[in-house]
Write a protein that holds these residues in place. Structure first.
Motif, short mmCIF file in Angstrom:
data_model
loop_
_atom_site.label_atom_id
_atom_site.label_comp_id
_atom_site.label_asym_id
_atom_site.label_seq_id
_atom_site.Cartn_x
_atom_site.Cartn_y
_atom_site.Cartn_z
N LYS A 156 0.84 -1.19 0.00
CA LYS A 156 0.00 0.00 0.00
C LYS A 156 0.88 1.25 0.00
N TYR A 178 -2.95 0.47 -4.08
CA TYR A 178 -2.62 -0.91 -3.70
C TYR A 178 -1.91 -1.63 -4.85
N ASP A 202 -4.93 6.29 -1.45
CA ASP A 202 -4.24 5.04 -1.14
C ASP A 202 -4.22 4.19 -2.40
N LYS A 229 -11.37 -1.82 -3.67
CA LYS A 229 -10.26 -0.94 -4.05
C LYS A 229 -9.86 -1.13 -5.51
N TRP A 233 -5.96 0.18 -7.73
CA TRP A 233 -5.15 -1.04 -7.70
C TRP A 233 -4.30 -1.21 -8.95
#
Length: 499
Positions: free
Chosen positions: A397, A450, A448, A459, A463
């Motif tokens: 992350k 990933y 954020d 998410k 991603w």
């Protein structure tokens, strides 16, 4: 009076005996060698300083291997440029007036070191030995530059060049050219015949108008044909699988020989040319190493490849870490100390040069100059927050604090640690950023991101896919970076292991 040749005081004392003072054993040891020495390359044997036949063979093998390794590291820029040229030719863009255009942007099928998916690229190569002085008519609004055959900066074109983004005609003349220079051209004087033209078009107003601007206005032709030039052709090389990454085996040296043969002898200096000649590559002569030398050069290529990777992931030179005040931060730059010539204080920083050329292509000072709201700036994350290689089977992350300081947009692109090209996954454009559809912000305006083999639940828009069994690295690109990025008052987080 007879003058004797000067010799050292120690040697004179040894020659003349005790009357001139005794020489200590330490002094003798410093100027001699034992009859048997254990070294990293094996046992070396001598008779009173004279090497045995076996030792001579061992020493020369080591010398040739070391020289091959250094030649590899010192000439990555040249061999990389050759690999790009032949890769583009394989894709159908062969000849100075046949432009390789990534009209649908670049996806992960194409192997190009650390290229991105957010830029409209146009490439070509001059062939001044064949075409003579060559005209490049640059469209308005471009960013671009010319590099010579050793990937050294020749001059900027476009926004950072003398046309200041208005468009203009550039004239590229061969090395040693003494002919007339007509008025109305911006002059470029490379030291090689094969020179790389890099142009980048802004897609801020859409891809289609950016492509049209290039195809309608970019022209390349010999000056001798200026009155009636042949039409410049464009080869759309998007969505094509081809390779522009240089090899790291014996064939590397075969490529270097071709470059030396096709370029003027003055393209590089006597020191560099002598180093290359020491492994058998000499202009005007065939490169014909015997089996012993081929084996040693193959070993040299392997060691040089490994060395470039060590320099990449664990550099021991200053100016690579972007945030040196934070020893835990792994964010780095490809240009150590933002120096695009790799020269300072009268010396070449060989590690800095190898670091850049092994991992990227094309050099201009504009790449290392940050002006608020203009151009772009890059940060590389090659290791995780624990200074470990990224594992494609695990989840990571990255937190980007609120108010990411960009005028235009930011983007993260994934790369394969083996090829240094875009990571090949089910995401054909392995990039995510502020322009990504479905990208969501946190309540405070931060992001954020990933990195995992599968998207964490909920998410999917934030991603980037990884591959189990492979490592990866990423580059954060800031387009139109603002002052908080430049003065480092805003910083990205480190990429943390989640599970």
């Amino acid at each position: 009076m007879i003058r004797l040749p000067a010799i050292s005081s120690i040697a004179f004392a040894i020659a003349m005996g005790p009357a001139f003072g005794e020489v200590s054993s330490a002094e003798l040891d410093a100027i001699s060698i034992p009859d048997k020495v254990e070294t990293a390359i094996g046992t070396l044997e001598f008779f009173d300083g004279v090497p045995t036949d076996a030792t001579v063979a061992t020493i020369y093998d080591n010398l040739d291997r070391m020289r091959g390794m250094q030649v590899f590291l010192d000439n990555i820029g040249a061999v990389s440029m050759y690999a790009v040229r032949t890769g583009l030719a394989d894709a159908g863009a062969k000849g100075a007036n046949r432009i390789a255009l990534f009209a649908d942007l670049m996806d992960s099928q194409t192997l190009v070191v650390t290229a991105n998916t957010s830029t409209l690229y146009a490439y070509t190569y001059t062939d001044l030995a064949k075409d003579g002085p060559t005209v490049i008519e640059v469209p308005p609004g471009m960013l671009g530059f010319l590099n010579d055959g050793w990937q050294r900066f020749v001059g900027n074109m476009g926004v950072t060049g003398p046309d200041a983004g208005k468009g203009g005609k550039y004239l590229v003349v061969p090395p040693g050219y003494t002919g007339d220079i007509p008025d109305g051209y911006f002059l470029l004087t490379p030291s090689t015949n094969r020179n790389f033209m890099f142009l980048r078009g802004s897609i801020a107003k859409g891809l289609e108008p950016a492509v049209k601007n290039i195809t309608a206005n970019l022209k390349v032709y010999p000056l001798k044909d200026a009155a009636n030039p042949a039409e410049t052709a464009f080869e759309n090389v998007s969505n094509k699988a081809f390779n522009t990454v240089f090899p790291s085996d014996y064939s590397y040296f075969e490529i270097l020989d071709r470059i030396v043969q096709e370029e003027p002898i003055a393209a590089i200096g006597p020191e560099a040319r002598g180093a290359i000649a020491a492994i058998g590559i000499v202009k005007g002569k065939p490169f014909a190493p015997d089996d012993r030398m081929k084996k040693l050069l193959t070993e040299a290529a392997t060691l040089a490849n490994a060395t470039a990777r060590a320099i990449t992931y664990h550099p021991r030179i200053d100016g690579v870490r972007i945030y040196p005040d934070n020893p835990k931060s792994v964010w780095s730059t490809a240009f150590a100390n933002k120096n695009t010539s790799f020269e300072a204080d009268g010396a070449v920083n060989r590690d800095a040069r190898a670091l850049y050329y092994f991992n990227a292509g094309g050099v201009t000072p504009a790449m290392a100059t940050s002006s608020p709201g203009q151009g772009s700036d890059y940060a590389l994350a090659l290791l995780d927050a624990n200074q470990q290689a990224f594992d494609g089977a695990k989840t990571y992350k990255l937190h980007l604090p609120k108010d990411v300081p960009v005028k235009d947009f930011w983007a993260l692109t994934m790369y394969d640690t083996q090829t240094r090209s875009q990571l090949q996954t089910s995401q054909s454009f392995p990039t995510i950023g502020s322009q990504t559809e479905g990208m969501t912000q946190n309540a405070d305006g931060s992001y954020d991101v990933y990195f995992a083999p599968e998207a964490p639940e909920g998410k999917e828009g934030n991603w980037l896919q990884t591959v189990p069994g492979k490592s990866w690295f990423t580059i954060l690109r800031m387009y139109g970076p603002l002052e908080p990025w430049i003065d480092q008052s805003w910083r990205p987080g480190e990429i943390e292991l989640v599970k």
